[in-house]
Scaffold this active site. Structure first.
Site, PDB file in Angstrom:
ATOM      1  NE  ARG A 225      -4.386  -1.098   0.091  1.00 53.51           N
ATOM      2  CZ  ARG A 225      -4.645  -2.075  -0.778  1.00 53.51           C
ATOM      3  NH1 ARG A 225      -3.745  -2.435  -1.668  1.00 53.51           N
ATOM      4  NH2 ARG A 225      -5.820  -2.691  -0.767  1.00 53.51           N
ATOM      5  CG  HIS A 273      -3.754  -0.960  -6.996  1.00 53.17           C
ATOM      6  ND1 HIS A 273      -4.130  -0.232  -5.880  1.00 53.17           N
ATOM      7  CD2 HIS A 273      -3.857  -2.265  -6.623  1.00 53.17           C
ATOM      8  CE1 HIS A 273      -4.439  -1.055  -4.890  1.00 53.17           C
ATOM      9  NE2 HIS A 273      -4.281  -2.302  -5.327  1.00 53.17           N
TER      10      HIS A 273
HETATM   11  P1  NAP Z   1      -2.186 -10.510   5.740  1.00 59.52           P
HETATM   12  O1  NAP Z   1      -2.369 -11.965   5.500  1.00 59.52           O
HETATM   13  O2  NAP Z   1      -3.069  -9.839   6.739  1.00 59.52           O
HETATM   14  O3  NAP Z   1      -0.649 -10.296   6.148  1.00 59.52           O
HETATM   15  C1  NAP Z   1      -0.170  -9.082   6.628  1.00 59.52           C
HETATM   16  C2  NAP Z   1       1.243  -9.292   7.150  1.00 59.52           C
HETATM   17  O4  NAP Z   1       1.734  -8.029   7.604  1.00 59.52           O
HETATM   18  C3  NAP Z   1       1.300 -10.247   8.346  1.00 59.52           C
HETATM   19  O5  NAP Z   1       2.461 -11.031   8.280  1.00 59.52           O
HETATM   20  C4  NAP Z   1       1.366  -9.283   9.521  1.00 59.52           C
HETATM   21  O6  NAP Z   1       2.016  -9.802  10.673  1.00 59.52           O
HETATM   22  C5  NAP Z   1       2.217  -8.181   8.945  1.00 59.52           C
HETATM   23  N1  NAP Z   1       2.027  -6.946   9.708  1.00 59.52           N
HETATM   24  C6  NAP Z   1       0.889  -6.247   9.926  1.00 59.52           C
HETATM   25  N2  NAP Z   1       1.117  -5.189  10.726  1.00 59.52           N
HETATM   26  C7  NAP Z   1       2.442  -5.231  11.028  1.00 59.52           C
HETATM   27  C8  NAP Z   1       3.274  -4.419  11.814  1.00 59.52           C
HETATM   28  N3  NAP Z   1       2.809  -3.338  12.480  1.00 59.52           N
HETATM   29  N4  NAP Z   1       4.583  -4.760  11.918  1.00 59.52           N
HETATM   30  C9  NAP Z   1       5.073  -5.836  11.284  1.00 59.52           C
HETATM   31  N5  NAP Z   1       4.317  -6.659  10.498  1.00 59.52           N
HETATM   32  C10 NAP Z   1       3.015  -6.345  10.380  1.00 59.52           C
HETATM   33  O7  NAP Z   1      -2.342  -9.671   4.391  1.00 59.52           O
HETATM   34  P2  NAP Z   1      -2.102 -10.181   2.897  1.00 59.52           P
HETATM   35  O8  NAP Z   1      -3.280 -10.901   2.382  1.00 59.52           O
HETATM   36  O9  NAP Z   1      -0.785 -10.859   2.837  1.00 59.52           O
HETATM   37  O10 NAP Z   1      -2.041  -8.777   2.126  1.00 59.52           O
HETATM   38  C11 NAP Z   1      -1.073  -7.796   2.468  1.00 59.52           C
HETATM   39  C12 NAP Z   1      -1.440  -6.484   1.798  1.00 59.52           C
HETATM   40  O11 NAP Z   1      -1.198  -6.551   0.402  1.00 59.52           O
HETATM   41  C13 NAP Z   1      -2.923  -6.115   1.878  1.00 59.52           C
HETATM   42  O12 NAP Z   1      -3.245  -5.533   3.126  1.00 59.52           O
HETATM   43  C14 NAP Z   1      -3.062  -5.127   0.754  1.00 59.52           C
HETATM   44  O13 NAP Z   1      -2.803  -3.829   1.257  1.00 59.52           O
HETATM   45  C15 NAP Z   1      -1.958  -5.518  -0.235  1.00 59.52           C
HETATM   46  N6  NAP Z   1      -2.483  -6.001  -1.510  1.00 59.52           N
HETATM   47  C16 NAP Z   1      -2.131  -5.350  -2.642  1.00 59.52           C
HETATM   48  C17 NAP Z   1      -2.590  -5.796  -3.855  1.00 59.52           C
HETATM   49  C18 NAP Z   1      -2.177  -5.134  -5.140  1.00 59.52           C
HETATM   50  O14 NAP Z   1      -2.733  -5.418  -6.195  1.00 59.52           O
HETATM   51  N7  NAP Z   1      -1.185  -4.271  -5.118  1.00 59.52           N
HETATM   52  C19 NAP Z   1      -3.449  -6.910  -3.922  1.00 59.52           C
HETATM   53  C20 NAP Z   1      -3.780  -7.541  -2.741  1.00 59.52           C
HETATM   54  C21 NAP Z   1      -3.298  -7.092  -1.533  1.00 59.52           C
HETATM   55  P3  NAP Z   1       1.375 -11.052  11.466  1.00 59.52           P
HETATM   56  O15 NAP Z   1       1.667 -12.257  10.595  1.00 59.52           O
HETATM   57  O16 NAP Z   1       2.128 -11.074  12.732  1.00 59.52           O
HETATM   58  O17 NAP Z   1      -0.096 -10.755  11.596  1.00 59.52           O
END
Ligand code: NAP
Length: 310
Positions: A225, A273
């Site tokens: 993001r 994006h």
């Molecule tokens: P997720 O499963 O919720 O994983 C988020 C990861 O970030 C987890 O490992 C979490 O730690 C870590 N995290 C969160 N807050 C943190 C902090 N304060 N310090 C350190 N680590 C932290 O999310 P996801 O499905 O992998 O997706 C991640 C992001 O990708 C989404 O939120 C979205 O913004 C982005 N995204 C972008 C696209 C695009 O097209 N560009 C598409 C889809 C998603 P824990 O494991 O300890 O909870």
């Protein structure tokens, strides 16, 4: 009783999702009443995207859950009218897309492809890149997407380090966590991939201080993001040569304004994006499974933790 499933995602999505959703429900032996217009007091489940017209959830008095079609929930997680369980999207199709996008951009930097693609003077300068096993890649965020990306990069031979909020074990990954682990994770990062959610705790994760912890000449890839990066600090690090290049898919303002310096910067690649869109066929199965779970009284998949914001 047949559940009523309101399709309240952005109206442009209905024709794309109707058939995959009906098929996914049928695969599970379900035939809910699925429609884009159901009186709020009769709705049991709400399929949703944050850019939808629906922003006031208070009339949905009997609904059991909001089922989001997007992975990111930063624009709805603080909606005061949304007190129902909120499930975000973890879609195998989206995950596949993200792993392909990241692997491609990591390989571009790893192999130094640009010097051969843009070679107007036809220079013959053989430069053998190291093997992937000699290249350190760090992934900030080891969730659904970060872990899958790590697995693919490991399969290509890269040395992968990761960072998450809580302690995490991902096979083959050197994992760090918490604020104390960030500096160590960054210090190794020849190529850095950001896959964190947008929360108050992750804003400006890459700033002047943390960018300085990267090895000189590191590359930054951000499909997470926009607010994860302090734009000015990244531009400064690029101009000083501390960061050698950046590929950015997400921005604080989207579409990225024409006047933003990222567009014209020679070391920045902007993608609009596109890293990982939700794929209707696979995402519909996730939605149908959550409706099945709701009807069976089982816990929903992929529930958002409101306090953490993701
Ligand atoms: P997720 O499963 O919720 O994983 C988020 C990861 O970030 C987890 O490992 C979490 O730690 C870590 N995290 C969160 N807050 C943190 C902090 N304060 N310090 C350190 N680590 C932290 O999310 P996801 O499905 O992998 O997706 C991640 C992001 O990708 C989404 O939120 C979205 O913004 C982005 N995204 C972008 C696209 C695009 O097209 N560009 C598409 C889809 C998603 P824990 O494991 O300890 O909870």
């Amino acid at each position: 009783m047949t559940p009523n499933v309101l399709f309240a995602a952005h109206p442009s999505r209905w024709t794309i999702y109707e058939t995959p959703l009906r098929s996914a429900f049928a695969e599970l032996g379900l035939s809910p009443h699925l429609a884009p217009d159901i009186p709020p007091a009769e709705v049991d489940y709400i399929i949703y995207t944050p850019n939808a017209p629906l922003q006031d959830f208070s009339p949905f008095t009997r609904a059991k859950a909001v089922l989001n079609l997007w992975a990111g929930v930063e624009t709805i997680v603080n909606n005061p009218t949304l007190t129902l369980p909120l499930a975000r999207m973890v879609d195998p199709g989206m995950t596949q897309s993200m792993t392909e996008w990241v692997a491609g951009h990591v390989m571009r930097y790893h192999l130094g492809m640009d010097q051969h693609i843009h070679n107007p003077d036809h220079l013959w300068v053989p430069h053998t890149p190291p093997l992937a096993s000699e290249r350190q890649v760090t992934i900030l965020g080891l969730g659904a997407l970060g872990s899958a990306v790590a697995e693919v990069l490991l399969s290509l031979g890269f040395a992968v380090t990761g960072w998450s909020r809580r302690e995490k074990h991902v096979p083959g990954v050197i994992a760090h966590h918490g604020s104390g682990g960030l500096a160590t994770a960054l210090a190794q990062a020849e190529i850095l991939v950001l896959l964190l959610p947008d929360t108050p705790a992750t804003e400006n994760t890459l700033n002047t201080e943390t960018l300085a912890r990267l090895p000189k000449g590191a590359f930054v890839i951000n499909p997470g993001r926009g607010p994860l990066i302090d734009d000015e600090a990244l531009l400064d690090a690029l101009d000083r040569g501390h960061v050698a290049g950046a590929t950015l898919d997400v921005f604080r303002t989207e579409p990225l304004p024409q006047a933003h310096p990222f567009w014209a910067h020679p070391k920045v690649t902007v993608t609009p994006h596109v890293a990982a869109e939700t794929r209707p066929t696979t995402a519909a199965r996730v939605i149908a499974e959550n409706v099945r779970r709701g009807e069976a009284g089982e816990p929903f998949l992929h529930l958002v933790d409101r306090r953490s914001g993701y």
